[in-house]
Design a protein around this motif. Structure first.
Motif: not given
Ligand code: FE
Ligand code: ZN
Length: 261
Positions: A13, A55, A59-60, A129, A167
């Motif tokens: 990331n 979103h 992982d965000h 993403d 990413h």
């Molecule tokens: Fe992601």
């Protein structure tokens, strides 16, 4: 114009750090982790002024709570229909977010998730993403038709617009792109550049709209040479959905193929 720097997080990331040198302030985009952001800010002598979320995925967003504790009172911008509960400034289509001297317009880009938004400016865009370099996000919540429409919005950005996605998937994306278009010379050339970069563990971003138009099969899904190359089993999958040949069917075929690649 603001400066944008990459902060590495997890294994692949990037948390984009929008920096204003004059005020020594920064905003971050999609902080999935707080620690790398705190370290970067400390080393650079910066104060955090705000957060942008594309979103709801962990992982965000997982770093948001810790960052808001460290810098109390900062605003967290994000989609108004997000399952993520840490958003203080909910955004909808066409809303404007001002980050230092730069105004970002919001476009809703459902597909990867239903709440996904992108932050766009003619010179640079944060695409989360949705649009990756050489690829697109997996369809976890939305349909191929929705993602195609989201891509149609991004295609309207100027050629020179820089694309900051979340990413470092470029190398794997281009391996698939080459299967789709083995004779695309722009793609072959760019894949060599990306391989060299990744060999040295270097970043392949930002991309540009012009480059993505040349190398990204999901930006090029309406090109006839591409639809012919989609294996029959994935074409069938797409064509089975609707009888008439809608543009998004190629997109669906490509996405289904990529899922099994
Ligand atoms: Fe992601
Ligand atoms: Zn995601």
């Amino acid at each position: 114009m603001v400066q944008v720097k990459a902060i590495n997080a997890f294994s692949d990331n990037y948390i984009w750090c929008i920096t204003d040198e004059q005020s020594q302030q920064a905003w971050v985009v999609d902080p999935g982790q707080a620690e790398p952001v705190l370290t970067h800010l400390k080393n650079a002598g910066l104060t955090l002024a705000g957060i942008l979320i594309t979103h709801h995925h962990y992982d965000h967003t997982d770093g948001v709570a810790t960052l808001c504790k460290a810098f109390s009172g900062i605003d967290v911008y994000g989609p108004n229909d997000s399952p993520f509960k840490g958003i203080t400034k909910p955004l909808k289509e066409s809303d404007i977010v001002t980050v230092f001297d730069t105004q970002f317009r919001i476009i809703t880009t459902p597909g990867h998730t239903l709440d996904h938004i992108c932050y766009i400016h003619p010179a640079l865009a944060f695409t989360g993403d949705t649009l990756f370099s050489g690829g697109c996000g997996r369809l976890f919540e939305g349909s191929a038709e929705q993602m195609q429409h989201s891509f149609d919005k991004l295609k309207q950005l100027p050629d020179t617009c820089k694309i900051y996605c979340t990413h470092e998937y470029t190398q794997a994306n281009l391996a698939f792109a080459l299967a789709v278009e083995p004779t695309n010379s722009d793609l072959i050339e760019h894949a060599q550049w990306v391989d060299a970069k990744r060999k040295n563990d270097e970043i392949t971003l930002p991309s540009t709209i012009a480059l993505e138009q040349k190398i990204n099969p999901f930006m090029r899904s309406d090109i006839s040479g591409i639809s012919q190359n989609i294996p029959t089993e994935y074409q069938y999958k797409a064509k089975n959905i609707l009888q008439n040949n809608e543009p998004w069917q190629n997109f669906a075929g490509l996405r289904a193929w990529k899922d099994h690649f």
